[in-house]
Design a protein around this motif. Sequence first.
Motif, mmCIF file in Angstrom:
data_model
loop_
_atom_site.group_PDB
_atom_site.id
_atom_site.type_symbol
_atom_site.label_atom_id
_atom_site.label_comp_id
_atom_site.label_asym_id
_atom_site.label_seq_id
_atom_site.Cartn_x
_atom_site.Cartn_y
_atom_site.Cartn_z
ATOM 1 N N MET A 42 34.021 -5.722 -1.907
ATOM 2 C CA MET A 42 34.910 -4.317 -1.675
ATOM 3 C C MET A 42 34.072 -3.401 -2.672
ATOM 4 N N ASP A 43 33.586 -2.126 -2.332
ATOM 5 C CA ASP A 43 32.840 -1.154 -3.376
ATOM 6 C C ASP A 43 34.098 -0.340 -3.541
ATOM 7 N N TRP A 44 34.770 -0.752 -4.869
ATOM 8 C CA TRP A 44 36.199 -0.054 -5.145
ATOM 9 C C TRP A 44 36.054 1.362 -5.630
ATOM 10 N N SER A 45 34.723 1.729 -5.986
ATOM 11 C CA SER A 45 34.564 3.011 -6.624
ATOM 12 C C SER A 45 34.587 3.885 -5.345
ATOM 13 N N LEU A 46 33.729 3.538 -4.026
ATOM 14 C CA LEU A 46 33.858 4.294 -2.747
ATOM 15 C C LEU A 46 35.281 4.070 -2.137
ATOM 16 N N ILE A 56 42.650 1.377 9.448
ATOM 17 C CA ILE A 56 41.585 0.822 10.002
ATOM 18 C C ILE A 56 40.384 1.246 9.214
ATOM 19 N N GLU A 57 40.109 2.374 8.794
ATOM 20 C CA GLU A 57 39.003 3.041 8.291
ATOM 21 C C GLU A 57 38.815 2.282 6.813
ATOM 22 N N LEU A 58 39.984 1.994 6.120
ATOM 23 C CA LEU A 58 39.851 1.772 4.738
ATOM 24 C C LEU A 58 39.947 0.235 4.368
ATOM 25 N N VAL A 59 40.798 -0.512 5.232
ATOM 26 C CA VAL A 59 41.003 -2.058 4.824
ATOM 27 C C VAL A 59 40.057 -2.970 5.627
ATOM 28 N N GLU A 60 39.149 -3.332 4.949
ATOM 29 C CA GLU A 60 38.153 -4.525 5.616
ATOM 30 C C GLU A 60 38.952 -5.455 6.614
ATOM 31 N N VAL A 96 55.394 -7.980 0.781
ATOM 32 C CA VAL A 96 53.841 -7.974 1.165
ATOM 33 C C VAL A 96 53.893 -9.451 1.786
ATOM 34 N N TYR A 97 53.321 -9.420 2.974
ATOM 35 C CA TYR A 97 53.000 -10.784 3.535
ATOM 36 C C TYR A 97 51.420 -10.746 3.981
ATOM 37 N N ARG A 98 50.913 -11.918 4.139
ATOM 38 C CA ARG A 98 49.580 -12.170 4.635
ATOM 39 C C ARG A 98 49.613 -13.548 5.456
ATOM 40 N N ASP A 138 41.401 -8.926 -1.678
ATOM 41 C CA ASP A 138 40.811 -7.549 -1.828
ATOM 42 C C ASP A 138 41.397 -6.662 -0.679
ATOM 43 N N SER A 139 41.385 -7.262 0.623
ATOM 44 C CA SER A 139 42.079 -6.619 1.698
ATOM 45 C C SER A 139 43.607 -6.363 1.388
ATOM 46 N N GLU A 140 44.300 -7.433 0.763
ATOM 47 C CA GLU A 140 45.611 -7.163 0.393
ATOM 48 C C GLU A 140 45.710 -6.081 -0.651
ATOM 49 N N LEU A 141 44.959 -6.168 -1.581
ATOM 50 C CA LEU A 141 45.126 -4.794 -2.483
ATOM 51 C C LEU A 141 44.739 -3.632 -1.835
#
Length: 229
Positions: free
Chosen positions: A1-5, A35-39, A91-93, A147-150
């Motif tokens: 995950m590119d957190w800066s982007l 959809i755009e932001l979460v891998e 939160v759940y996953r 990372d997806s969860e965060l």
Amino acid sequence: MDWSLFGQRMAAMARDLLAQDSVDATLERITASAIELVEGSDAAGILILHDSKVETLAPTHALVTDSDLLQQRLGEGPCFDAAHSAQGERVYRISDLSAVQQRWPVFAPQALQLGVGSMMGFLLFTEDEDLGSLNFYSREPGAFTADSELAGLLLASHAAVAFSAARTHAQMERAVATRHLIGEAMGIIMGSHRLTEEEAFSVLRRYSQTNNIKLREVARRVCEEGALS
């Protein structure tokens, strides 16, 4: 995950959310952003609970609605639980719906048949209210990582504020429109029957109470028909 982007895209999304001109547009932008932001996300939607009935808002795919309706029918499921109470988990996953799920033993295999491989979701809330849950779906098992969860949690925080603000704005607009409509109806009655403002409002209120019709609807009828029928 590119957190800066990711941070740059989140900032752009936050500005975009506040620029939307309706609640529906805001919700659609929220789920599109998911959809755009979460891998890993193939679909997203917002679930609102009305007692035990679910309402699906701004789904990006039919899979979202199908999953929500399945949870309503079964009375169990992660989105159902997340939206049900602020006292529960926020939160759940579910990493893999093909694995045995002790918490949702009936829902999981049927969701898998719908085409859901993994899911996660977040309670949408502010300090003043609970707004439902923002839910993410993937057709692949193991699609969502820590990372997806965060990323989803950060998006949900912005989404809750934007959703609440849009809904408050819409409520204020409806209130202003209602006052204007009632004022117009009062003017018609005052002119027709030579009544004061207080007397005209009493006429509208009595008709509303006697016939169990909302005051706004009574006013609308007067404005359209020129009188109370």
